[in-house]
Design a protein around this motif. Structure first.
Motif, PDB file in Angstrom:
ATOM      1  N   THR A 170      65.947 111.265  84.547  1.00  0.00           N
ATOM      2  CA  THR A 170      65.932 109.546  83.992  1.00  0.00           C
ATOM      3  C   THR A 170      66.211 109.645  82.863  1.00  0.00           C
ATOM      4  O   THR A 170      66.122 110.545  81.983  1.00  0.00           O
ATOM      5  CB  THR A 170      64.213 109.019  84.345  1.00  0.00           C
ATOM      6  N   ARG A 219      67.727 107.893  87.514  1.00  0.00           N
ATOM      7  CA  ARG A 219      66.814 106.882  87.104  1.00  0.00           C
ATOM      8  C   ARG A 219      66.740 106.082  86.027  1.00  0.00           C
ATOM      9  O   ARG A 219      67.431 107.000  84.889  1.00  0.00           O
ATOM     10  CB  ARG A 219      65.393 107.502  87.527  1.00  0.00           C
ATOM     11  N   VAL A 255      58.264 107.199  85.812  1.00  0.00           N
ATOM     12  CA  VAL A 255      59.086 107.956  87.129  1.00  0.00           C
ATOM     13  C   VAL A 255      58.041 108.770  87.626  1.00  0.00           C
ATOM     14  O   VAL A 255      58.233 108.787  88.991  1.00  0.00           O
ATOM     15  CB  VAL A 255      60.225 108.486  86.454  1.00  0.00           C
TER      16      VAL A 255
END
Lengths: 157, 280, 290, 344
Positions: free
Chosen positions: B176, B189, B196
């Protein structure tokens, strides 16, 4: 070229005047003593007292500081600022054992190739006469990285 | 047995890889075989070393590579004089190394257990050695999940390895980047690591979580891990105090009754919480 | 009459009226007393214990009664203006002997505190002069010392040194600097040494070696003194703080005399003074240039 | 009983010097008494606590711990050994000797520091029992006493009203020393002087108990306000042992030095990133006190303070560990008894 006992002279010079003067001395094929190592700075105003101390720490037998004549500074006032600092610093160093034979100041313009050559010759002669500074230099670094380095001949670097 | 404990061994840079802006991984080979053997006899994942350039000094980083190689790797960011000097060194140049020092992750106690790795930015290197150690012995462990984030896509380290882990069926990898740090082709992400992390499955019995990254990320991840069922004794991190000697003498890394260089750098959350003024 | 009651009243009033958040002064040390006579050369910084006086940090008016002032209050409290913990409590008031007063004037000239951030509870000798703004402090200082004051004993020693050959001077100083342990008590005690990161702590590159060895000690002591040239008010805090008794006042006095002689500068008398290093004059001495 | 006329300490030093010892003792230079190499003719000062401690003999302010010669892009390491001449440390105070327990522990608790150890092994310590104490002395508050020096190799005990020093060898090395100096020692009885009274300033147990639970006490801020953040106390301290490692290069090579460092200095824990886990003087002073009176006892079973009082003597602001401990003991007092104001 380096030889045992040859004085080690460090010259801090400004880019615009003294360095150009040294250059002129070279292009004019003027003979001057080869022991000087020139460190070029943009302006004498950039020459910190730390540079001078570092040169002595590293084993310089003498230090020369040189730049544009008063009024001729490329940056208007750098040499004026510097002059004031040195007026005090040289006295302090003299008090603690680095006298005026070891620390000299000059103004040399880009046109003064002959003056540069004469100064270097004169300085070199004086320093030769004064002898090596190593033993008396209070700023000298006395750490031997390699035991044999202390006695060995100085290496060109 | 009265050798100079401050005398490093000589290494040679075998490979240098730029991971992110001002972040580089060096692969170092031991110049002398006995030094390599001595190192690997003692090395366990989590330990650190002092990497140096004579004339500039030594700097402390974790060993980012696992046992079972014939080299060690370290990943670091330009920060001061020593890291700048290390960045200046080229492949083939020598550097110095002391170590391995400190304690290590209790990896043998995790056999058969699930492992969750949580890392942010340059916090991945200390966990990377563990991840590879686990992957080298994949069958001995349970599920392996990695949540890794960085501020931007450019700041992610080990991009090739991340791609490799993403392609493995026995590793669950979530990458992410912080909002605004994504690129048009970013497939991972977008969001902060703690956010997350909330979506990860609850901890299985005996599972351990390993967290490494910026203090703020760790601080915000801890409640999430608790929510997932990880107890403070099952959450591990590494402390990165400033060190000079690495061998419990110079006093710099002392915090509370602990010398991070001797008692750490690996601590459980429970241990860290007992330390005064921990940076968490 | 003892100055203490009015000092305490003023301090309490300033705190009560909210004009200052903190008063820095002196208190009697709880342990008290001078203790037994200390043998010559014993481990003791000459002014450290300060005859049983210690710094006092008073934030509540009712504690102003702890303040004392007498000739034993020798520590230069202006050094506390360097501490972030103290700066966070501005505006503040400082009990200012003449030495502290000159330091404050010098710091004002260097813009080290905002106007109105500092008041002095000023003394001249042991006579209390009342609450003073920096300008008034400067006027007091000029009045107290119309002529530059130099320790005549130090002058004699400097003259003696000047008569020696350079090598002997180098050896004499090297022997003294060799005792320096680089504890930086001189720097810590000096109000003028306020750099957030001292040049000796800058390591890219390392201009001044931090090793307590000849070269590092020489460079450190030169740079410390030089950075004070034209700024040092000769309060003596550095020399008093030095556990090894290094003759730092020789360096400071020498440079102060040079600053006066070459540039007509006397530090600590004018809050609007321009810094000596950092300004220049086309008429500055040019005689040492070839 | 072997003894020595108190005014013949120099003769003892000379005899040891002739026997091949480098002699280190309190000698005066420029009005300051320091523990330093003795040279013939120098008076050994027993009337003053030296400004530096016995620590300097084993752990000097700066020493080389590594050397390299440059070669191309690389370096050749040069083996670096400690300088450890056979040494006799004369007239060290009991508090200084007591601090060796701390130094021995930290330099050997896991990795062994060959530099410290070599000098420790090469040095015989002849302590001098105190005949006077000043107001900064507080050895009795931290478990020490002025008239005994466990850990020393020999003890010089003032006797006959200070005119005589009884020489009491305590170890084989001490006996060797006495043997080497036999020419200046005399036989015969002497009456040991009574030790000085060293006021007990605080209850170390009470201080320790308070420290265990008061890491976040506001008292730290108050206690540290006068501190200006130098290292005078740490460098004078016989038990402080923190250090820095710095490289110094020249055109041909590199020397790696270990230099004293101190937790009171702001840069001690500053990370290259700019982060500092001990950001203010309160946290630094707390670290110093905690390390001495809580962490070291916990880790090494020995306090890193022996009550020599040097910190109080050298502090430019008159702070001292004893003052701090006294304040802490006072703060701890209400909690020690039945809590005041709390209904039973």
């Amino acid at each position: 070229m380096s030889q045992a006992g040859a004085p080690r002279i460090t010259a801090f010079v400004c880019n615009w005047c003294t360095y150009a003067g040294a250059d002129l001395a070279g292009t004019s094929r003027l003979q001057y003593a080869p022991e000087v190592r020139i460190v070029k700075l943009p302006c004498t105003g950039r020459i910190s007292p730390l540079f001078i101390l570092k040169a002595f720490e590293g084993g310089a037998d003498a230090v020369l500081v040189s730049g544009c004549h008063p009024g001729d500074c490329h940056y208007t006032s750098g040499n004026y600022h510097a002059r004031r600092r040195w007026g005090l610093l040289r006295k302090l160093l003299d008090l603690t054992g680095i006298d005026s034979r070891r620390l000299q100041f000059s103004w040399i313009s880009a046109a003064e190739g002959q003056k540069f050559a004469d100064l270097i010759n004169d300085l070199t002669a004086k320093v030769r006469e004064a002898g090596p500074f190593a033993g008396a230099n209070p700023a000298r670094k006395r750490l031997a990285p390699a035991p044999e380095e202390a006695q060995g001949p100085r290496r060109e670097s | 047995m009265n050798g100079n404990i401050y005398q490093p061994v000589e290494m040679r840079i075998e490979r240098a890889k730029d991971e992110a802006p001002e972040v580089r991984t060096l692969r170092l080979a031991f110049a002398h075989a006995p030094d390599r053997e001595a190192f690997f006899r003692r090395y366990r994942v989590g330990m650190f070393g002092l990497y140096g350039v004579p004339g500039e000094g030594e700097s402390t980083f974790c060993v980012a590579s696992p046992p079972g190689r014939d080299y060690i790797e370290c990943t670091f960011r330009r920060a001061g004089r020593v890291t700048a000097a290390l960045l200046d060194r080229e492949v083939g140049h020598p550097v110095t190394f002391r170590g391995p020092y400190g304690n290590h992750f209790p990896i043998e106690s995790w056999r058969g257990k699930d492992l969750l790795f949580v890392a942010g930015g340059i916090g991945l290197p200390p966990l990377r050695s563990v991840i590879w150690n686990i992957l080298d012995r994949r069958a001995e462990f349970g599920r392996v999940a990695v949540v890794y984030g960085a501020r931007t896509v450019a700041d992610l380290v080990y991009k090739d390895e991340l791609a490799g882990w993403a392609g493995r069926s026995d590793v669950e990898l979530v990458t992410t980047v912080d909002p605004g740090g994504e690129t048009p082709d970013w497939k991972g992400r977008v969001g902060f690591v703690p956010t997350v992390l909330k979506e990860m499955p609850a901890a299985a019995p005996g599972a351990a979580a390993l967290v490494c990254g910026p203090p703020i990320m760790i601080r915000l991840s801890l409640p999430v891990l608790s929510g997932l069922g990880f107890r403070p004794t099952a959450i591990y991190s590494t402390l990165e105090n400033r060190m000079k000697c690495g061998v419990g003498k110079c006093g710099r890394c002392n915090v509370g009754g602990v010398y991070v260089c001797k008692d750490g750098p690996v601590f459980t959350l429970e241990e860290i919480q007992r330390l005064p003024q921990a940076d968490l | 009459m003892s100055p203490t009651p009015s000092l305490r009243e003023d301090a309490a009033r300033l705190l009560r009226e909210g004009r200052v958040k903190l008063v820095i002064g002196y208190r009697a040390h709880a342990g008290g007393g001078q203790g037994p006579a200390v043998p010559e050369g014993a481990c003791r910084a000459p002014l450290a214990g300060g005859g049983g006086r210690r710094p006092a940090f008073i934030e509540e008016a009712h504690r102003a009664g702890e303040l004392v002032f007498d000739g034993a209050c020798s520590q230069n409290l202006a050094a506390y203006l360097k501490k972030p913990e103290v700066r966070a409590r501005m505006p503040l008031a400082i009990v200012a002997s003449e030495a502290v007063g000159r330091s404050l004037v010098s710091l004002a000239a260097e813009s080290q505190f905002a106007q109105g951030a500092l008041l002095a509870l000023a003394f001249r000798g042991e006579r209390y002069e009342g609450v003073k703004e920096v300008e008034e402090l400067a006027a007091l200082a000029r009045e107290a010392a119309p002529e530059p004051r130099r320790d005549p004993d130090i002058g004699r020693r400097l003259a003696e040194l000047a008569a020696w050959p350079a090598q002997r001077r180098a050896e004499w100083w090297s022997a003294r600097f060799s005792r320096c342990t680089r504890c930086y008590a001189c720097r810590a005690a000096c109000p003028g040494c306020y750099c957030q990161r001292c040049v000796t702590e800058r390591n890219v590159p390392q201009w001044v070696s931090t090793a307590a060895l000849g070269h590092g000690n020489y460079a450190w002591n030169m740079i410390r003194a030089f950075h004070q040239a034209g700024r040092c008010t000769l309060c003596g805090a550095c020399a008093s703080a030095c556990p090894q008794g290094l003759p730092l006042m020789l360096l400071n006095t020498f440079l102060a005399a040079q600053a006066a002689e070459q540039f007509d500068v006397e530090a600590g008398l004018d809050p609007a003074a321009k810094p000596l290093i950092g300004t220049w004059d086309p008429e500055d001495d040019n005689s040492f240039f070839t | 009983m072997k003894s020595l006329s108190a005014d013949r300490l120099q003769d003892l030093a000379a005899a040891l010097s002739a026997a091949g010892y480098r002699v280190v003792a309190p000698v005066e230079a420029d009005g300051v008494v320091r523990f330093a190499p003795w040279s013939p003719g120098a008076a050994i000062r027993t009337d003053a606590v030296p400004v530096n401690s016995l620590k300097d003999v084993f752990f000097p302010p700066s020493e080389a711990i590594g050397r390299w010669r440059r070669s191309g892009d690389g370096f050749d390491a040069i083996e670096t050994r400690p300088e450890a001449p056979k040494t006799a440390a004369l007239a060290a105070r009991p508090c200084d000797v007591a601090a060796l327990a701390m130094l021995d522990a930290v330099f050997n608790w896991d990795f062994r520091d060959s530099f410290y150890d070599a000098r420790r092994a090469a040095t015989v310590v002849a302590a001098l029992a105190c005949s006077e104490a000043d107001e900064e002395c507080f050895c009795t508050s931290v478990g020490g006493r002025p008239d005994a020096a466990p850990g020393a190799d020999a003890l010089l005990r003032p006797a006959d009203g200070g005119r005589t020093l009884i020489v009491e060898p305590l170890t084989d090395q001490g006996r060797d020393l006495a043997a080497a100096a036999s020419g200046v020692l005399q036989d015969g009885a002497a009456a040991p002087d009574a030790p000085p009274e060293v006021r007990r300033r605080f209850d170390i147990g009470r201080v320790g108990a308070w420290l265990a639970g008061n890491f976040d006490s506001p008292l730290w801020k108050e206690l540290s306000l006068p501190c200006l953040g130098c290292a005078a106390c740490a460098y004078a301290c016989p038990a402080c042992h923190c250090f820095d490692i710095q490289d110094e290069s020249g055109p041909n090579g590199v020397v790696r030095l270990r230099n004293w460092d101190a937790c009171g200095l702001g840069l001690f824990t500053l990370h290259a990133s700019g982060h500092n886990p001990r950001p203010d003087q309160a946290s630094r002073w707390r670290q110093r006190v905690m390390h001495k009176l809580a962490y070291a006892p916990e880790r090494f079973k020995v306090a890193a303070c022996t009550g020599c009082g040097r910190c109080g003597r050298v502090c430019p602001r008159g702070m001292s560990l004893a003052d701090t401990a006294e304040r802490i003991a006072a703060a701890a007092a209400p909690a020690a008894g039945p809590a005041a104001g709390v209904p039973a």
